[in-house]
Design a protein around this motif. Structure first.
Motif, PDB file in Angstrom:
ATOM      1  N   MET A 168       0.782  -1.300  -0.104  1.00  0.00           N
ATOM      2  CA  MET A 168      -0.051   0.070   0.009  1.00  0.00           C
ATOM      3  C   MET A 168       0.855   1.165  -0.035  1.00  0.00           C
ATOM      4  N   ALA A 169       0.655   2.140  -0.718  1.00  0.00           N
ATOM      5  CA  ALA A 169       1.336   3.603  -1.069  1.00  0.00           C
ATOM      6  C   ALA A 169       0.981   4.398   0.140  1.00  0.00           C
ATOM      7  N   PHE A 170       2.267   5.118   0.532  1.00  0.00           N
ATOM      8  CA  PHE A 170       1.874   6.228   1.571  1.00  0.00           C
ATOM      9  C   PHE A 170       0.983   7.242   1.347  1.00  0.00           C
ATOM     10  N   ALA A 171      -0.051   7.499   1.880  1.00  0.00           N
ATOM     11  CA  ALA A 171      -1.065   8.730   1.621  1.00  0.00           C
ATOM     12  C   ALA A 171      -0.996   9.731   2.636  1.00  0.00           C
ATOM     13  N   ILE A 172      -0.329   9.784   3.460  1.00  0.00           N
ATOM     14  CA  ILE A 172      -0.113  10.874   4.385  1.00  0.00           C
ATOM     15  C   ILE A 172      -0.983  10.833   5.734  1.00  0.00           C
ATOM     16  N   ILE A 173      -2.375  10.393   5.372  1.00  0.00           N
ATOM     17  CA  ILE A 173      -3.253  10.268   6.259  1.00  0.00           C
ATOM     18  C   ILE A 173      -3.904   8.789   5.944  1.00  0.00           C
ATOM     19  N   ALA A 174      -4.426   8.197   7.192  1.00  0.00           N
ATOM     20  CA  ALA A 174      -5.100   6.642   7.032  1.00  0.00           C
ATOM     21  C   ALA A 174      -5.875   6.554   8.128  1.00  0.00           C
ATOM     22  N   ILE A 175      -6.695   5.732   8.051  1.00  0.00           N
ATOM     23  CA  ILE A 175      -7.599   5.323   9.313  1.00  0.00           C
ATOM     24  C   ILE A 175      -6.687   4.216   9.912  1.00  0.00           C
ATOM     25  N   ARG A 176      -6.452   4.406  11.298  1.00  0.00           N
ATOM     26  CA  ARG A 176      -5.488   3.588  12.043  1.00  0.00           C
ATOM     27  C   ARG A 176      -6.146   3.292  13.356  1.00  0.00           C
ATOM     28  N   THR A 177      -5.776   2.145  13.792  1.00  0.00           N
ATOM     29  CA  THR A 177      -6.066   1.539  15.393  1.00  0.00           C
ATOM     30  C   THR A 177      -4.851   1.478  16.065  1.00  0.00           C
ATOM     31  N   PRO A 178      -4.899   1.463  17.343  1.00  0.00           N
ATOM     32  CA  PRO A 178      -3.649   1.429  18.247  1.00  0.00           C
ATOM     33  C   PRO A 178      -2.854  -0.126  17.917  1.00  0.00           C
ATOM     34  N   GLU A 179      -3.471  -1.006  17.266  1.00  0.00           N
ATOM     35  CA  GLU A 179      -2.767  -2.130  16.642  1.00  0.00           C
ATOM     36  C   GLU A 179      -2.150  -1.878  15.614  1.00  0.00           C
ATOM     37  N   ASP A 180      -2.082  -0.681  14.870  1.00  0.00           N
ATOM     38  CA  ASP A 180      -1.408  -0.281  13.601  1.00  0.00           C
ATOM     39  C   ASP A 180      -0.059   0.389  14.092  1.00  0.00           C
ATOM     40  N   ASN A 181       0.035   0.821  15.329  1.00  0.00           N
ATOM     41  CA  ASN A 181       1.205   1.658  15.789  1.00  0.00           C
ATOM     42  C   ASN A 181       2.616   0.823  15.551  1.00  0.00           C
ATOM     43  N   GLY A 182       3.535   1.971  15.317  1.00  0.00           N
ATOM     44  CA  GLY A 182       4.988   1.524  15.357  1.00  0.00           C
ATOM     45  C   GLY A 182       5.756   1.484  14.023  1.00  0.00           C
ATOM     46  N   ASP A 183       4.876   1.656  12.909  1.00  0.00           N
ATOM     47  CA  ASP A 183       5.596   1.752  11.696  1.00  0.00           C
ATOM     48  C   ASP A 183       6.366   2.976  11.186  1.00  0.00           C
ATOM     49  N   GLY A 184       6.061   4.204  11.968  1.00  0.00           N
ATOM     50  CA  GLY A 184       6.942   5.320  11.642  1.00  0.00           C
ATOM     51  C   GLY A 184       6.237   6.309  10.710  1.00  0.00           C
ATOM     52  N   ARG A 185       5.431   5.684   9.694  1.00  0.00           N
ATOM     53  CA  ARG A 185       5.189   6.153   8.640  1.00  0.00           C
ATOM     54  C   ARG A 185       3.784   7.300   9.153  1.00  0.00           C
ATOM     55  N   TYR A 186       3.011   6.646  10.089  1.00  0.00           N
ATOM     56  CA  TYR A 186       1.829   7.566  10.647  1.00  0.00           C
ATOM     57  C   TYR A 186       1.891   7.554  12.160  1.00  0.00           C
ATOM     58  N   PRO A 187       1.533   8.458  12.772  1.00  0.00           N
ATOM     59  CA  PRO A 187       1.648   8.710  14.197  1.00  0.00           C
ATOM     60  C   PRO A 187       0.806   7.408  14.812  1.00  0.00           C
ATOM     61  N   ASP A 188       1.379   7.364  16.087  1.00  0.00           N
ATOM     62  CA  ASP A 188       0.918   6.184  16.881  1.00  0.00           C
ATOM     63  C   ASP A 188      -0.509   6.749  17.489  1.00  0.00           C
ATOM     64  N   VAL A 189      -1.621   6.266  17.320  1.00  0.00           N
ATOM     65  CA  VAL A 189      -2.812   6.608  17.636  1.00  0.00           C
ATOM     66  C   VAL A 189      -3.167   5.971  19.229  1.00  0.00           C
ATOM     67  N   THR A 190      -3.967   6.604  20.067  1.00  0.00           N
ATOM     68  CA  THR A 190      -4.093   6.072  21.191  1.00  0.00           C
ATOM     69  C   THR A 190      -5.551   5.530  21.274  1.00  0.00           C
ATOM     70  N   SER A 191      -5.953   4.737  22.304  1.00  0.00           N
ATOM     71  CA  SER A 191      -7.030   4.083  22.498  1.00  0.00           C
ATOM     72  C   SER A 191      -8.281   4.998  22.437  1.00  0.00           C
ATOM     73  N   SER A 192      -9.409   4.465  22.169  1.00  0.00           N
ATOM     74  CA  SER A 192     -10.579   5.485  21.924  1.00  0.00           C
ATOM     75  C   SER A 192     -11.001   6.283  23.364  1.00  0.00           C
ATOM     76  N   ASP A 193     -10.664   5.710  24.686  1.00  0.00           N
ATOM     77  CA  ASP A 193     -10.841   6.311  25.562  1.00  0.00           C
ATOM     78  C   ASP A 193     -10.115   7.460  26.020  1.00  0.00           C
ATOM     79  N   ASP A 194      -9.030   7.723  25.281  1.00  0.00           N
ATOM     80  CA  ASP A 194      -7.959   8.537  25.953  1.00  0.00           C
ATOM     81  C   ASP A 194      -8.335   9.864  24.855  1.00  0.00           C
ATOM     82  N   SER A 195      -8.301  11.040  25.625  1.00  0.00           N
ATOM     83  CA  SER A 195      -8.806  12.495  25.207  1.00  0.00           C
ATOM     84  C   SER A 195      -7.803  12.821  23.897  1.00  0.00           C
ATOM     85  N   HIS A 196      -6.523  12.489  24.315  1.00  0.00           N
ATOM     86  CA  HIS A 196      -5.480  12.653  23.179  1.00  0.00           C
ATOM     87  C   HIS A 196      -5.415  11.769  22.131  1.00  0.00           C
TER      88      HIS A 196
END
Length: 184
Positions: free
Chosen positions: A1-29
């Motif tokens: 999959m090509a890099f697209a700057i933004i993507a729909i992510r879940t905490p399980e997707d974290n760690g690749d560096g191409r996208y920011p690490d997202v928090t769980s849905s109950d975290d305000s950040h």
């Protein structure tokens, strides 16, 4: 999959560096900050986001979500965009009184289904400043009724050949751009 700057992510997707690490849905950040982000963090709200890809001299949008609440976080190291309230539904139309009522009911059902589908998901992306080739900041009164527009251009070298991508953020009128642009 090509890099697209933004993507729909879940905490399980974290760690690749191409996208920011997202928090769980109950975290305000919405995203996790990194040590390189520093302490001088600016948060603003954008009205619209789009990602364009240069194709044969044209710049068609490859991502242009609608009906979203978009947080823009500007740090010492990167510009981050994130939203948990983005539209993944369909708006229905109808003809005549009965058609309009039916379309309205279908739209409400579609929006409720979309809220369920996006639960635990974050629309997120970031651009690290070394990736940026060019920045444009302008006010387009004729097109966006006085809204401020920031465009960041970068070249994606992840594929066999580089491709030019442009991230466009549209801010509401009277957004203090002096707060947004000094870090970029």
């Amino acid at each position: 999959m090509a890099f697209a700057i933004i993507a729909i992510r879940t905490p399980e997707d974290n760690g690749d560096g191409r996208y920011p690490d997202v928090t769980s849905s109950d975290d305000s950040h919405l995203v996790s900050l990194e040590p390189a982000d520093g302490a001088a963090i600016t948060r603003v709200r954008a009205q619209r986001i789009a990602v364009y890809q240069e194709t044969g001299g044209d710049l068609p949008p490859i991502i242009e979500p609608v009906d979203l609440e978009l947080d823009v976080i500007i740090t010492d190291a990167r510009l981050i965009v994130a939203s948990r309230k983005f539209d993944q539904c369909r708006t229905w139309g109808g003809l005549g009184p009965a058609g309009v009522v039916a379309a309205g009911a279908l739209t409400v059902i579609s929006k409720a289904s979309a809220a369920q589908r996006r639960r635990g998901k974050t629309l997120a992306g970031h651009i690290r400043y070394p990736w940026v080739n060019a920045i444009a900041v302008n006010q387009r009164i004729d097109r966006h009724n006085g809204q401020e527009i920031i465009r960041l251009q970068l070249t994606d070298d992840t594929g066999s050949h580089g491709r030019r991508l442009i991230l466009e953020l549209v801010f509401p009128p009277l957004t203090p751009m002096i707060r947004v642009t000094p870090l970029m």
